[in-house]
Design a protein around this motif. Structure first.
Motif, short mmCIF file in Angstrom:
data_model
loop_
_atom_site.label_atom_id
_atom_site.label_comp_id
_atom_site.label_asym_id
_atom_site.label_seq_id
_atom_site.Cartn_x
_atom_site.Cartn_y
_atom_site.Cartn_z
N VAL A 35 14.00 -87.13 26.01
CA VAL A 35 13.03 -86.12 25.37
C VAL A 35 11.75 -85.78 26.11
CG1 VAL A 35 14.42 -85.56 23.49
CG2 VAL A 35 12.34 -87.12 23.29
N HIS A 36 11.30 -86.81 26.96
CA HIS A 36 10.05 -86.92 27.23
C HIS A 36 10.19 -87.41 28.73
CE1 HIS A 36 5.54 -86.63 26.93
NE2 HIS A 36 5.74 -87.46 27.88
N THR A 37 10.24 -86.28 29.59
CA THR A 37 10.49 -87.03 31.06
C THR A 37 9.27 -86.02 31.94
OG1 THR A 37 11.97 -85.11 32.12
CG2 THR A 37 12.91 -86.87 30.88
N ASN A 51 6.69 -82.18 30.41
CA ASN A 51 5.84 -82.56 29.20
C ASN A 51 4.50 -82.99 29.64
OD1 ASN A 51 7.44 -83.31 26.73
ND2 ASN A 51 8.95 -83.74 28.34
N CYS A 52 3.55 -83.23 28.55
CA CYS A 52 2.25 -83.45 29.00
C CYS A 52 1.27 -82.49 29.40
CB CYS A 52 1.92 -84.88 29.55
SG CYS A 52 2.78 -86.32 28.65
N GLY A 53 1.72 -81.24 29.22
CA GLY A 53 0.90 -80.04 29.98
C GLY A 53 1.34 -79.99 31.33
N TYR A 113 -5.74 -84.51 26.61
CA TYR A 113 -6.21 -85.58 27.07
C TYR A 113 -6.60 -85.60 28.66
CZ TYR A 113 -6.58 -90.68 28.56
OH TYR A 113 -6.79 -91.71 29.09
N TYR A 114 -6.11 -84.85 29.53
CA TYR A 114 -6.30 -85.03 30.87
C TYR A 114 -7.24 -83.78 31.33
CZ TYR A 114 -1.99 -87.71 31.17
OH TYR A 114 -1.13 -88.68 31.07
N PRO A 115 -7.67 -84.28 32.61
CA PRO A 115 -9.06 -83.30 32.91
C PRO A 115 -8.72 -81.88 33.14
CG PRO A 115 -8.79 -85.34 34.17
CD PRO A 115 -7.73 -85.33 33.34
N MET A 161 3.00 -82.27 22.35
CA MET A 161 1.57 -82.44 22.71
C MET A 161 1.42 -83.66 23.03
SD MET A 161 -0.29 -79.59 19.90
CE MET A 161 0.71 -79.68 19.03
N HIS A 162 0.72 -84.00 24.25
CA HIS A 162 0.13 -85.30 24.51
C HIS A 162 -1.35 -85.12 24.06
CE1 HIS A 162 -1.08 -88.50 27.81
NE2 HIS A 162 -2.16 -88.39 26.68
N LEU A 163 -1.28 -85.90 22.70
CA LEU A 163 -2.79 -85.70 22.07
C LEU A 163 -4.24 -85.87 22.93
CD1 LEU A 163 -1.99 -87.93 18.89
CD2 LEU A 163 -1.72 -85.44 19.01
N SER A 205 3.85 -86.13 21.51
CA SER A 205 4.55 -87.00 22.67
C SER A 205 3.95 -88.37 22.62
CB SER A 205 4.17 -86.44 24.03
OG SER A 205 4.41 -85.05 24.17
N HIS A 206 4.88 -89.19 23.08
CA HIS A 206 4.76 -90.65 23.08
C HIS A 206 3.52 -91.32 22.08
CE1 HIS A 206 1.35 -89.23 25.59
NE2 HIS A 206 2.30 -88.76 26.51
N HIS A 207 4.05 -91.16 20.95
CA HIS A 207 3.20 -91.61 19.83
C HIS A 207 2.77 -93.14 19.97
CE1 HIS A 207 0.25 -92.21 16.55
NE2 HIS A 207 1.30 -92.50 15.76
N SER A 258 11.64 -91.69 27.74
CA SER A 258 10.94 -92.40 28.41
C SER A 258 9.60 -92.37 29.11
CB SER A 258 11.94 -92.53 29.73
OG SER A 258 11.90 -91.47 30.55
N ASP A 259 9.29 -91.11 29.29
CA ASP A 259 8.13 -90.76 30.11
C ASP A 259 7.97 -91.59 31.39
OD1 ASP A 259 5.46 -89.50 30.20
OD2 ASP A 259 4.38 -91.18 29.18
N GLY A 260 9.00 -91.64 32.18
CA GLY A 260 9.33 -92.22 33.25
C GLY A 260 8.46 -91.48 34.34
ZN LIG Z 1 1.88 -87.84 28.30
#
Ligand SMILES: [Zn+2]
Length: 476
Positions: A60-62, A90-92, A185-187, A213-215, A243-245, A359-361
């Protein structure tokens, strides 16, 4: 005539229900029947005796947006783990809609040569045309939309920019996107206000899209960041996935007891859950601020100094007589693995009934985090069998039935008649991750066969028919 019978196996169906001995019959890429099918004729039979038969795993998280478009030579990092469906964007960070030759970090985690999709629909069409190895369901990244529309990324979007982003999201949802992802979180997205995300996300409410959401913060300010995420989901009245708590930095170790309680409280009033990966090290772009929070940092790639990949940032800094933060700046753009979590938190989060496996791989890193190749077998082998954190049925549920329900993937994630025939056959006694931080691209042990939409895609370490994946478009 039945196309395929997987016979004599032990079925774990993905619902969390106890295992049972059961044959699985497949017709036209769908599961057609379950039970004792021994006497029935079939074009193809697969003997799964002494093996577990489970739904293909859902990652679910790639960040596989670009990987899916490429032909992978040799073992596939996801198929080899039993994964049959991935959620991208994911992660924006999504590969579309954006045309650029210079994606800013962290968009460059997807490389810099594939950003040529002006519309999300174009990306989904290209994915169809590339005949992917796996099924894919795709999110639109808020940071991607910001890079496309916001003139100055150091400030919140103007109302004009916000409506252009919302318009793109609406288009993408119409094309079949699953929803929106954010990476505050990201710039590129740090300056975005909570209000901006809510206004960009408006089309999700009517379309019943989801948000992942990546917090904004996973360290000292995690409570506030989690409250912000919950507020966004609540105001939009949509399913919300954090995401990836995890909890980053020594001073925050142990706080998962409190954050999980926050999730449980929120779940009384809104639909919320989270994913996680089974490692106590994280990986993303090389950021000086995160270096300070880590006990060890491994460089995964560097544009400025490619020879740094695979080395300890702290050791390199010592050799070069500079501080790790200064070296981090010099190596940029770059990626890293950070050892900054506690194993106690990882176990507690993974075992929580609201958690799914993702995985967030990062497939394009030179020396990637081993989660790219090892996540799913690690949960089944290390955490379920060896540490007995939960039953095998629960572990499978966290990577199949629960994930399909939470992400709205229809007719996936459970082995039952009418569902798509995404199936993995594995050895519960031998399944294990083999990828390590020093040898991160080793395929796992214990996966016998993987079927994608009823077609054999992987067997005993070898890819087979690697074009059986489908683009999963959100049902309107
Ligand atoms: Zn992330």
């Amino acid at each position: 005539m039945i196309d395929l019978i997987i016979e004599n196996g032990t079925l774990i169906d993905g619902t969390g229900a106890p295992r049972r001995i059961c044959d699985v019959g497949v017709v036209n890429g769908r599961i057609a029947m379950l039970g004792d099918l021994g006497g029935l004729p079939a074009h193809q039979r697969f003997n799964a005796s002494a093996r577990i038969v489970a739904p293909g795993f859902i990652d679910v998280h790639t960040h596989d947006d670009r990987l899916l478009l490429n032909r992978v030579e040799g073992p596939h990092p996801k198929l080899s783990q039993g994964v049959t469906t991935v959620v991208t964007g994911n992660c924006g960070i999504s590969l579309a809609p954006l045309v650029t030759a210079r994606p800013p970090s962290p968009l460059d985690l997807l490389g810099d040569d594939a950003w040529h999709f002006a519309r999300f629909a174009d990306y989904l069409d290209a994915l169809d045309a590339s005949r992917p190895a796996l099924n894919a369901a795709c999110l639109v990244g808020h940071s991607t939309l910001r890079v496309r529309h916001v003139a100055n990324l150091e400030r919140p979007a103007t109302s004009d920019e916000t409506s252009r982003m919302a318009h793109d999201l609406d288009d993408a949802l119409t094309a079949g996107a699953l929803g929106l992802s954010t990476g505050l979180y990201y710039p590129p997205a740090r300056a975005a206000s909570t209000r901006e995300v809510i206004e960009v996300g408006r089309p999700l409410s009517a379309a019943r899209g989801i948000v992942t959401m990546h917090l904004r913060d996973e360290a000292d300010a995690i409570d506030e960041a989690l409250r912000e995420a919950l507020q966004i989901g609540r105001e939009l009245a949509i399913d919300t996935i954090v995401s990836h708590h995890k909890l980053v930095g020594r001073s925050n170790h142990g706080r998962s007891a409190a954050t999980l309680a926050m999730f449980e409280d929120a779940a009384q009033h809104q639909s919320v859950c989270f994913d996680c990966y089974p490692y106590n090290a994280s990986s993303t772009m090389l950021l000086p601020a995160r270096v300070k929070q880590s006990d060890e940092v491994l460089v995964t790639w560097s544009k400025a100094d490619p020879s740094a990949a695979g080395h300890s940032l702290f050791r390199l800094a010592e050799e070069r007589d500079v501080s790790p933060e200064v070296l981090a700046r010099r190596l940029a753009p770059a990626g890293a693995v950070y050892f900054a979590m506690s194993e106690e938190d990882v176990g507690r989060i993974l075992a929580h009934p609201m958690s799914m496996v993702g995985s967030d791989g990062l497939a394009h890193d030179v020396q990637p985090h081993p989660r790219l190749w090892g996540t799913f077998p690690r949960v089944l082998g290390h955490y379920a069998r060896e540490r007995q954190l939960f039953s095998l049925e629960t572990a499978v549920h966290k990577m199949t039935g629960l994930s399909a329900r939470r992400f709205g993937l229809h007719k996936r994630g459970v082995i039952t008649p009418g569902h798509c025939a995404d199936i993995v056959v594995f050895d519960e006694h031998h399944i294990a991750d083999r990828a390590t931080f020093t040898h991160p691209t080793l395929a796992c042990a214990g996966i016998d066969a993987v079927f994608v939409n009823g077609r054999l895609a992987y067997r005993d370490g070898e890819p087979h028919d690697v074009h059986a994946g489908q683009v999963i478009r959100r049902a309107h």
